[in-house]
Design an enzyme around this catalytic site. Structure first.
Site, PDB file in Angstrom:
ATOM      1  N   HIS A 156       9.066 -74.268 -52.199  1.00  0.00           N
ATOM      2  CA  HIS A 156       8.291 -73.023 -52.131  1.00  0.00           C
ATOM      3  C   HIS A 156       9.203 -71.894 -51.641  1.00  0.00           C
ATOM      4  O   HIS A 156       9.970 -72.074 -50.684  1.00  0.00           O
ATOM      5  CB  HIS A 156       7.145 -73.150 -51.133  1.00  0.00           C
ATOM      6  CG  HIS A 156       6.010 -74.024 -51.587  1.00  0.00           C
ATOM      7  ND1 HIS A 156       5.904 -74.560 -52.839  1.00  0.00           N
ATOM      8  CD2 HIS A 156       4.895 -74.429 -50.907  1.00  0.00           C
ATOM      9  CE1 HIS A 156       4.782 -75.267 -52.932  1.00  0.00           C
ATOM     10  NE2 HIS A 156       4.153 -75.207 -51.765  1.00  0.00           N
ATOM     11  N   ASN A 162       8.744 -78.062 -49.936  1.00  0.00           N
ATOM     12  CA  ASN A 162       7.335 -78.146 -49.517  1.00  0.00           C
ATOM     13  C   ASN A 162       6.905 -79.566 -49.165  1.00  0.00           C
ATOM     14  O   ASN A 162       5.980 -79.764 -48.384  1.00  0.00           O
ATOM     15  CB  ASN A 162       6.411 -77.586 -50.598  1.00  0.00           C
ATOM     16  CG  ASN A 162       6.671 -78.171 -51.965  1.00  0.00           C
ATOM     17  OD1 ASN A 162       7.762 -77.982 -52.516  1.00  0.00           O
ATOM     18  ND2 ASN A 162       5.707 -78.882 -52.525  1.00  0.00           N
ATOM     19  N   GLY A 201       0.553 -90.885 -52.435  1.00  0.00           N
ATOM     20  CA  GLY A 201       0.603 -89.515 -52.961  1.00  0.00           C
ATOM     21  C   GLY A 201       1.982 -88.888 -52.811  1.00  0.00           C
ATOM     22  O   GLY A 201       2.924 -89.512 -52.287  1.00  0.00           O
ATOM     23  N   SER A 247       4.564 -79.113 -57.171  1.00  0.00           N
ATOM     24  CA  SER A 247       4.275 -80.260 -56.305  1.00  0.00           C
ATOM     25  C   SER A 247       3.429 -79.884 -55.099  1.00  0.00           C
ATOM     26  O   SER A 247       2.905 -80.767 -54.414  1.00  0.00           O
ATOM     27  CB  SER A 247       5.572 -80.929 -55.842  1.00  0.00           C
ATOM     28  OG  SER A 247       6.362 -79.991 -55.131  1.00  0.00           O
ATOM     29  N   CYS A 263       1.983 -76.011 -46.366  1.00  0.00           N
ATOM     30  CA  CYS A 263       3.421 -76.051 -46.702  1.00  0.00           C
ATOM     31  C   CYS A 263       4.051 -74.656 -46.738  1.00  0.00           C
ATOM     32  O   CYS A 263       5.217 -74.497 -46.365  1.00  0.00           O
ATOM     33  CB  CYS A 263       3.641 -76.768 -48.026  1.00  0.00           C
ATOM     34  SG  CYS A 263       2.398 -76.440 -49.271  1.00  0.00           S
TER      35      CYS A 263
HETATM   36  N1  NAP Z   1       2.011 -81.386 -51.838  1.00  0.00           N
HETATM   37  C1  NAP Z   1       2.391 -80.593 -50.868  1.00  0.00           C
HETATM   38  O1  NAP Z   1       3.399 -79.861 -50.976  1.00  0.00           O
HETATM   39  C2  NAP Z   1       1.625 -80.540 -49.601  1.00  0.00           C
HETATM   40  C3  NAP Z   1       2.176 -79.866 -48.525  1.00  0.00           C
HETATM   41  C4  NAP Z   1       1.470 -79.773 -47.338  1.00  0.00           C
HETATM   42  C5  NAP Z   1       0.249 -80.380 -47.237  1.00  0.00           C
HETATM   43  N2  NAP Z   1      -0.275 -81.061 -48.282  1.00  0.00           N
HETATM   44  C6  NAP Z   1      -1.572 -81.728 -48.085  1.00  0.00           C
HETATM   45  O2  NAP Z   1      -1.285 -83.125 -47.982  1.00  0.00           O
HETATM   46  C7  NAP Z   1      -2.370 -83.866 -48.520  1.00  0.00           C
HETATM   47  C8  NAP Z   1      -1.831 -84.802 -49.610  1.00  0.00           C
HETATM   48  O3  NAP Z   1      -1.285 -84.002 -50.643  1.00  0.00           O
HETATM   49  P1  NAP Z   1      -0.447 -84.615 -51.832  1.00  0.00           P
HETATM   50  O4  NAP Z   1       0.228 -83.451 -52.435  1.00  0.00           O
HETATM   51  O5  NAP Z   1       0.351 -85.778 -51.392  1.00  0.00           O
HETATM   52  O6  NAP Z   1      -1.615 -85.127 -52.831  1.00  0.00           O
HETATM   53  P2  NAP Z   1      -1.566 -86.229 -53.964  1.00  0.00           P
HETATM   54  O7  NAP Z   1      -0.208 -86.389 -54.530  1.00  0.00           O
HETATM   55  O8  NAP Z   1      -2.688 -85.903 -54.867  1.00  0.00           O
HETATM   56  O9  NAP Z   1      -1.922 -87.589 -53.166  1.00  0.00           O
HETATM   57  C9  NAP Z   1      -3.195 -87.776 -52.614  1.00  0.00           C
HETATM   58  C10 NAP Z   1      -3.224 -89.083 -51.833  1.00  0.00           C
HETATM   59  O10 NAP Z   1      -4.513 -89.204 -51.223  1.00  0.00           O
HETATM   60  C11 NAP Z   1      -5.086 -90.445 -51.592  1.00  0.00           C
HETATM   61  N3  NAP Z   1      -6.540 -90.310 -51.706  1.00  0.00           N
HETATM   62  C12 NAP Z   1      -7.236 -89.471 -52.497  1.00  0.00           C
HETATM   63  N4  NAP Z   1      -8.572 -89.679 -52.351  1.00  0.00           N
HETATM   64  C13 NAP Z   1      -8.699 -90.680 -51.435  1.00  0.00           C
HETATM   65  C14 NAP Z   1      -9.798 -91.360 -50.864  1.00  0.00           C
HETATM   66  N5  NAP Z   1     -11.063 -91.061 -51.187  1.00  0.00           N
HETATM   67  N6  NAP Z   1      -9.569 -92.357 -49.978  1.00  0.00           N
HETATM   68  C15 NAP Z   1      -8.280 -92.674 -49.629  1.00  0.00           C
HETATM   69  N7  NAP Z   1      -7.185 -92.060 -50.132  1.00  0.00           N
HETATM   70  C16 NAP Z   1      -7.402 -91.081 -51.032  1.00  0.00           C
HETATM   71  C17 NAP Z   1      -4.472 -90.784 -52.929  1.00  0.00           C
HETATM   72  O11 NAP Z   1      -4.588 -92.173 -53.127  1.00  0.00           O
HETATM   73  P3  NAP Z   1      -4.767 -92.850 -54.583  1.00  0.00           P
HETATM   74  O12 NAP Z   1      -3.366 -93.189 -55.037  1.00  0.00           O
HETATM   75  O13 NAP Z   1      -5.560 -94.074 -54.286  1.00  0.00           O
HETATM   76  O14 NAP Z   1      -5.455 -91.886 -55.472  1.00  0.00           O
HETATM   77  C18 NAP Z   1      -3.036 -90.329 -52.691  1.00  0.00           C
HETATM   78  O15 NAP Z   1      -2.340 -91.303 -51.947  1.00  0.00           O
HETATM   79  C19 NAP Z   1      -3.398 -82.837 -48.999  1.00  0.00           C
HETATM   80  O16 NAP Z   1      -4.343 -82.630 -47.979  1.00  0.00           O
HETATM   81  C20 NAP Z   1      -2.565 -81.590 -49.212  1.00  0.00           C
HETATM   82  O17 NAP Z   1      -3.328 -80.419 -49.080  1.00  0.00           O
HETATM   83  C21 NAP Z   1       0.387 -81.168 -49.458  1.00  0.00           C
END
Ligand code: NAP
Length: 367
Positions: free
Chosen positions: A257, A329, A29, A175, A145
């Site tokens: 952000h 972020n 992700g 993002s 974030c």
């Molecule tokens: N983006 C930000 O700025 C940010 C900042 C702080 C916190 N976060 C938090 O960090 C986490 C990840 O966010 P992200 O932005 O990186 O999301 P993302 O780009 O949508 O990536 C999600 C990741 O989770 C995996 N995943 C989804 N469903 C799954 C399952 N059932 N079993 C195993 N792996 C699974 C996906 O794998 P696949 O490739 O197999 O789908 C992918 O590797 C979230 O909880 C989000 O709230 C995000």
């Protein structure tokens, strides 16, 4: 306490620092990918980084430190022999799998919102409350974030003059909603006029627009994201009664952000004093040059770890102070903060969960 001292005192980490095995749930992700980069950049002492994701990505090869490594499906058995598990996937996955990792002896650093407000789970920004790590029972939460950037700007002012009230408006990048958010913005940008795909991730088209809704509306008119920022700010600063009011807005920016903050303090503080408190705070950089009109923007912050603060000025109708804060972020707002938590765990000799702690116990408390 060093890792050796911890071992001697009975807290006994399983391995020495030079043999650490790390897993990343959500390695494919937006955050997971940056986490791998940041672990390498900061030379985190891991002998192995195990990438985990859903069945959709299992079998894919990803590059870690120049080596091609196979992504495995995140299942409880994958955590056998792992010392630290970073969760950067979904909240529901953290809820079910984080306790499984803890039961197998790992310490979990969770990026989701699932555990952040749990009373037995420290919510940590290492520059602000590193000591909270010592209370962990197997799971440590990494804040939202926006909460990380906002509290990094607030903590120095709080230290200098004690916060009385905070009003925040965030301007959040695409993002922040993960890969799908960036893809949706890109698809809208590159579409021919009138051909843009319907928004699915955001509540309205984001390209050429501003969307005053991040996350679902709650009955009180605030969104889930706004509640997270209000609650997490109080928990990180250790001020459970601090009045914090928030509006979260999505903007058509890829990474970075921003937040506009009005802060009222117990003791009135001048902009000069606030700038100095911010300037000496680790991880904060003051960018506030009125003569050159130089102030922080998301483009300045993207790709770096510093939380940038500028536009420091006195409010015209009160003793309050206005601040403008920007951060990446995906890095300080997510991956870098998580890696800093792991580094702090090692530095404080807290790699093993406290005695008696296991995932089942933490889960039981949430019900
Ligand atoms: N983006 C930000 O700025 C940010 C900042 C702080 C916190 N976060 C938090 O960090 C986490 C990840 O966010 P992200 O932005 O990186 O999301 P993302 O780009 O949508 O990536 C999600 C990741 O989770 C995996 N995943 C989804 N469903 C799954 C399952 N059932 N079993 C195993 N792996 C699974 C996906 O794998 P696949 O490739 O197999 O789908 C992918 O590797 C979230 O909880 C989000 O709230 C995000």
């Amino acid at each position: 306490m060093s890792v050796d001292e911890a071992a001697a005192s009975g807290a006994s980490p399983k391995r020495s620092e030079s043999e650490l095995r790390v897993a990343i749930v959500g390695a494919t992700g937006a955050v997971g990918e940056v986490l791998i980069e940041v672990l390498r950049e900061r030379r985190f002492p891991a002998t192995e980084i195990l990438p985990l994701a859903s069945g959709r990505s299992a079998g894919r090869m990803i590059s870690i430190g120049g080596r091609e490594v196979e992504v495995l499906e995140a299942k409880p058995e994958a955590f056998e022999g792992i010392d630290i598990v970073f969760f950067a996937a979904t909240g529901s996955l953290s809820k079910t799998l984080a306790p499984e990792a803890v039961k197998r002896g790992a310490v979990v650093i969770d990026k989701s919102s699932t555990w952040r407000m749990h009373e037995d789970v420290p919510l940590v920004v290492p520059e602000i409350n590193p000591e909270a790590i010592d209370l962990h029972r197997g799971i440590i939460a990494c804040p939202n974030c926006t909460s990380i950037g906002v509290t990094m700007a607030l903590a120095p002012v709080h230290g200098a003059a004690t916060l009385k009230r905070v009003v925040v408006t965030t301007l959040q990048a695409a993002s922040g909603a993960g890969r799908a958010g960036v893809e949706e913005l890109d698809a809208q940008r590159s579409a021919a006029p009138g051909q843009a795909p319907e928004p699915r991730v955001f509540d309205a088209p984001l390209h050429d627009n501003v969307v005053p809704l991040c996350d679902a509306l709650q009955p009180d008119g605030f969104t889930g994201e706004e509640h997270k920022l209000m609650q997490e700010t109080r928990k990180i600063l250790g001020e459970p009664e601090l009045p914090v009011s928030v509006t979260c807005v999505r903007v058509p920016v890829a990474v970075g952000h921003s937040a506009s903050l009005l802060v009222e303090t117990e003791r009135p503080i001048t902009p000069e004093e606030a700038r100095e408190a911010l300037r000496v705070f680790p991880g904060v950089e003051v960018v506030d040059d009125r003569e050159r009109a130089s102030f922080p923007t998301p483009l300045d912050a993207a790709g770096g770890d510093a939380v940038l603060v500028g536009r420091v000025r006195r409010d015209l109708g009160s003793d309050g102070l206005w601040l403008w804060q920007v951060g990446d972020n995906l890095r300080k707002g997510a991956a870098t903060n998580a890696v800093q938590i792991a580094e702090t765990l090692l530095a404080r000799g807290q790699l093993s969960a406290r005695e008696g702690a296991d995932g089942a116990e933490v889960v039981a408390h949430t019900r």
